[in-house]
Design a protein around this motif. Structure first.
Motif, short mmCIF file in Angstrom:
data_model
loop_
_atom_site.label_atom_id
_atom_site.label_comp_id
_atom_site.label_asym_id
_atom_site.label_seq_id
_atom_site.Cartn_x
_atom_site.Cartn_y
_atom_site.Cartn_z
N ILE A 46 26.20 -36.37 -0.84
CA ILE A 46 26.97 -37.61 -0.96
C ILE A 46 28.44 -37.34 -0.62
O ILE A 46 29.07 -38.12 0.07
N SER A 47 28.95 -36.22 -1.09
CA SER A 47 30.38 -35.92 -0.96
C SER A 47 30.80 -35.68 0.49
O SER A 47 31.88 -36.13 0.89
N LEU A 93 30.88 -38.96 2.47
CA LEU A 93 31.93 -39.78 1.88
C LEU A 93 33.31 -39.28 2.31
O LEU A 93 34.19 -40.08 2.64
N SER A 94 33.50 -37.96 2.34
CA SER A 94 34.79 -37.42 2.76
C SER A 94 35.06 -37.71 4.23
O SER A 94 36.20 -38.00 4.61
N LYS A 132 33.90 -40.33 5.90
CA LYS A 132 34.16 -41.76 6.00
C LYS A 132 35.57 -42.11 5.49
O LYS A 132 36.29 -42.86 6.13
N VAL A 133 35.96 -41.54 4.36
CA VAL A 133 37.29 -41.81 3.82
C VAL A 133 38.36 -41.22 4.74
O VAL A 133 39.39 -41.85 4.99
N ILE A 177 37.36 -36.14 -3.94
CA ILE A 177 36.07 -36.23 -3.26
C ILE A 177 35.50 -34.84 -3.01
O ILE A 177 34.30 -34.61 -3.15
#
Length: 160
Positions: free
Chosen positions: A34-35, A38-39, A41-42, A139
């Motif tokens: 997940i991380s 997510l990193s 995308k952010v 994150i």
């Protein structure tokens, strides 16, 4: 002390406690799935790449040509300062750029802007992204934080 004794001292010899540790390690490993996305995308949403893509879609790209450059810094590891000239609405303007070692200034620098041509940026020059790094820190440590919370929730005894 051999490896077996070290593991028993760390994790105890209770099989239920071993299952709890397996759950903690599973949470740690699975939250990396997940991380990492997510990193990415952010980082894209808050970084310059997204702003560049928006500027390209709107056609807000300006070509700037190098006029002069000079070096500064330590011998053999020079940083470069360059001055570029571009034309906007029939007026010649100057854009100054900084290139950290080992990068060198290109002959043509593409400048972008999202809304206002007074806020130009380029992708080739050096940028210091501390605010983005501070936002990315939680994150990056998210799997470890969730593993520690799982450890506390399961009531795993810590070794002395």
């Amino acid at each position: 002390m051999d490896y077996r004794e070290a593991f028993v001292a760390l994790f105890t010899d209770d099989p239920v406690n071993w299952v709890k540790w397996v759950v903690v390690f599973a949470v740690l490993i699975l939250t990396y799935f997940i991380s990492i996305p997510l990193s990415k995308k952010v980082g894209y949403r808050l970084g310059r790449e997204r702003k560049r893509d928006i500027a390209r879609e709107r056609g807000h790209v300006i070509k700037a040509y190098i006029v002069s450059q000079h070096s500064s810094g330590d011998v053999g590891e020079y940083d470069r300062h360059a001055k570029y000239e571009y034309t906007l609405d029939g007026k010649k303007k100057v854009y100054r750029a900084y290139f950290n070692y080992p990068n060198r200034p290109p002959r043509v620098l593409y400048l972008y802007y999202v809304n206002s041509p007074r806020r130009l940026f380029s992708m080739d020059e050096y940028h210091w992204d501390v605010p983005l790094a501070l936002l990315m820190l939680p994150i990056v440590f998210l799997p470890w934080i969730l593993a520690a919370l799982t450890m506390l929730a399961l009531g795993i005894p810590l070794p002395d």
